[in-house]
Design an enzyme around this catalytic site. Structure first.
Site, PDB file in Angstrom:
ATOM      1  N   ASN A   9      -2.291   0.131  -1.669  1.00  0.00           N
ATOM      2  CA  ASN A   9      -2.394  -0.659  -0.657  1.00  0.00           C
ATOM      3  C   ASN A   9      -2.679  -0.074   0.794  1.00  0.00           C
ATOM      4  OD1 ASN A   9      -1.604  -2.658   1.287  1.00  0.00           O
ATOM      5  ND2 ASN A   9       0.700  -2.485   1.030  1.00  0.00           N
ATOM      6  N   LYS A  11      -2.926  -1.246   3.595  1.00  0.00           N
ATOM      7  CA  LYS A  11      -2.362  -2.065   4.717  1.00  0.00           C
ATOM      8  C   LYS A  11      -3.313  -2.134   5.945  1.00  0.00           C
ATOM      9  CE  LYS A  11       1.992   0.289   3.732  1.00  0.00           C
ATOM     10  NZ  LYS A  11       3.291   0.353   3.715  1.00  0.00           N
ATOM     11  N   HIS A  96       4.885  -8.731  -0.037  1.00  0.00           N
ATOM     12  CA  HIS A  96       5.177  -7.202   0.520  1.00  0.00           C
ATOM     13  C   HIS A  96       6.178  -7.422   1.533  1.00  0.00           C
ATOM     14  CE1 HIS A  96       4.757  -3.350   2.421  1.00  0.00           C
ATOM     15  NE2 HIS A  96       4.095  -3.200   1.376  1.00  0.00           N
ATOM     16  N   GLU A  98       6.529  -6.039   4.297  1.00  0.00           N
ATOM     17  CA  GLU A  98       6.082  -6.007   5.708  1.00  0.00           C
ATOM     18  C   GLU A  98       5.952  -7.518   6.009  1.00  0.00           C
ATOM     19  OE1 GLU A  98       3.239  -3.165   5.453  1.00  0.00           O
ATOM     20  OE2 GLU A  98       4.847  -1.798   5.123  1.00  0.00           O
ATOM     21  N   GLU A 167       9.539  -2.567  -4.750  1.00  0.00           N
ATOM     22  CA  GLU A 167       9.701  -1.643  -3.536  1.00  0.00           C
ATOM     23  C   GLU A 167      10.824  -1.779  -2.857  1.00  0.00           C
ATOM     24  OE1 GLU A 167       5.212  -0.918  -2.885  1.00  0.00           O
ATOM     25  OE2 GLU A 167       5.790  -2.589  -1.632  1.00  0.00           O
ATOM     26  N   GLY A 173       7.154   3.708   3.627  1.00  0.00           N
ATOM     27  CA  GLY A 173       6.662   4.446   4.399  1.00  0.00           C
ATOM     28  C   GLY A 173       7.679   5.267   5.256  1.00  0.00           C
ATOM     29  N   SER A 211       6.785   5.452  -0.810  1.00  0.00           N
ATOM     30  CA  SER A 211       6.772   6.627  -0.610  1.00  0.00           C
ATOM     31  C   SER A 211       6.509   7.560  -1.992  1.00  0.00           C
ATOM     32  CB  SER A 211       7.938   7.435  -0.088  1.00  0.00           C
ATOM     33  OG  SER A 211       8.330   6.897   1.242  1.00  0.00           O
ATOM     34  N   GLY A 232       1.092   3.064  -0.829  1.00  0.00           N
ATOM     35  CA  GLY A 232       0.833   2.796   0.641  1.00  0.00           C
ATOM     36  C   GLY A 232      -0.069   4.026   1.323  1.00  0.00           C
ATOM     37  N   GLY A 233       0.797   4.525   2.035  1.00  0.00           N
ATOM     38  CA  GLY A 233       0.334   5.930   2.908  1.00  0.00           C
ATOM     39  C   GLY A 233      -0.702   6.831   2.048  1.00  0.00           C
TER      40      GLY A 233
HETATM   41  C1  PEP Z   1       3.663  -0.129   0.259  1.00  0.00           C
HETATM   42  O1  PEP Z   1       3.033  -0.437   1.201  1.00  0.00           O
HETATM   43  O2  PEP Z   1       3.646  -1.019  -0.623  1.00  0.00           O
HETATM   44  C2  PEP Z   1       4.205   1.285   0.006  1.00  0.00           C
HETATM   45  C3  PEP Z   1       4.801   1.392  -1.146  1.00  0.00           C
HETATM   46  O3  PEP Z   1       3.844   2.304   1.352  1.00  0.00           O
HETATM   47  P1  PEP Z   1       4.072   3.821   1.063  1.00  0.00           P
HETATM   48  O4  PEP Z   1       3.676   4.265  -0.094  1.00  0.00           O
HETATM   49  O5  PEP Z   1       3.588   4.314   2.272  1.00  0.00           O
HETATM   50  O6  PEP Z   1       5.791   3.815   1.069  1.00  0.00           O
END
Ligand code: PEP
Length: 249
Positions: A9, A11, A96, A98, A167, A173, A211, A232-233
């Site tokens: 993802n 983002k 999500h 966010e 999640e 994040g 994460s 994500g990251g």
């Molecule tokens: C996400 O955005 O779905 C996510 C899990 O981010 P991160 O891996 O950065 O925590």
């Protein structure tokens, strides 16, 4: 019975040169997972066309990070499932945290978005997860079940076609990951709920997000009800994402 799925993802990150370089590195590293495993990247809408062109001849899939619940019309700024289908999307992330937090998306809206995606043959990746306050208050199970139940109710007999992403909001994040045991416990609850509703939970994928990194992915993916990850990251760095995909191998 179930193979792994790893989804990046991105983002609201990326640029044309950076995306081209990242996707080229993923393409060069194939195969990214073991037999039957799937890898996808969910990119900003504006990059879907270029992503599709770059990945078209490969086994890496692509998708969007949201979709409108409406089919078409006067909804400025929205993108429909039909448009995503035209761009060759296999997946659309819906719900999500966010979007739930910053755009006020309700369980019912998330369910409508999942239905719109499925109506165009796009697999919705339905995100559920509790905040830290809810976990501390012992509400984790009730929260994720409520979030999932809205989608199950709306999708009805098609519910078995979705992917669920657990999640925990406190892990996204933040660098703070759920332990494999914490994540497994919630995944087992979700699978039981899916089984009661669809009868097909044994073939449904429930992925973990929050994460996930190269050094914790293997332990998470080894849990019996964790079928991969929503990343994500770490999906923005080719070496990290490749390592995570390999951990799903
Ligand atoms: C996400 O955005 O779905 C996510 C899990 O981010 P991160 O891996 O950065 O925590």
């Amino acid at each position: 019975m179930r193979s792994k799925l790893v989804v990046g993802n991105w983002k609201m990150n990326g640029s044309r040169p950076a995306n081209t370089e990242l996707l080229a590195a993923l393409l060069a590293a194939r195969p990214l997972t073991g037999p039957g495993g799937d890898v996808a990247v969910c990119v900003p809408f504006v990059y879907l066309g270029e992503t599709a062109a770059q990945l078209a001849a490969s086994d890496i899939r692509w998708g969007a990070q949201d979709v409108s619940q409406h089919a078409e019309g006067a909804y400025t700024g929205e993108v429909s499932a039909a448009m995503l289908q035209e761009c060759g999307c296999r997946y659309a992330i819906v719900g999500h945290s966010e979007r739930r937090a910053y755009h006020g998306e309700s369980d019912e809206l998330v369910a409508a978005k999942a239905q719109a995606a499925l109506g165009r043959g796009i697999t919705p990746i339905v995100c559920v997860g509790e905040t830290l306050e809810q976990r501390d208050a012992g509400q984790t199970e009730a929260v994720v079940k409520r979030q999932l139940s809205a989608v199950i109710h709306t999708l009805a007999h098609c519910a078995a076609e979705m992917v669920v992403a657990y999640e925990p909001v406190w892990a996204i994040g933040t660098g703070r990951t759920a332990t494999p045991e914490q994540a497994q416990a919630v995944h087992a609850v979700l699978r039981a709920q899916l089984q009661a509703a669809t009868g097909h939970a044994a073939r449904m994928r429930i992925v973990y997000g929050g994460s996930v990194k190269a050094d914790n992915a293997k332990a998470l993916f080894a849990m019996p009800d964790i079928d991969g990850g929503l990343i994500g990251g770490a999906s923005l760095k080719a070496a990290d994402f490749i390592a995570i995909c390999r951990a799903a191998g």
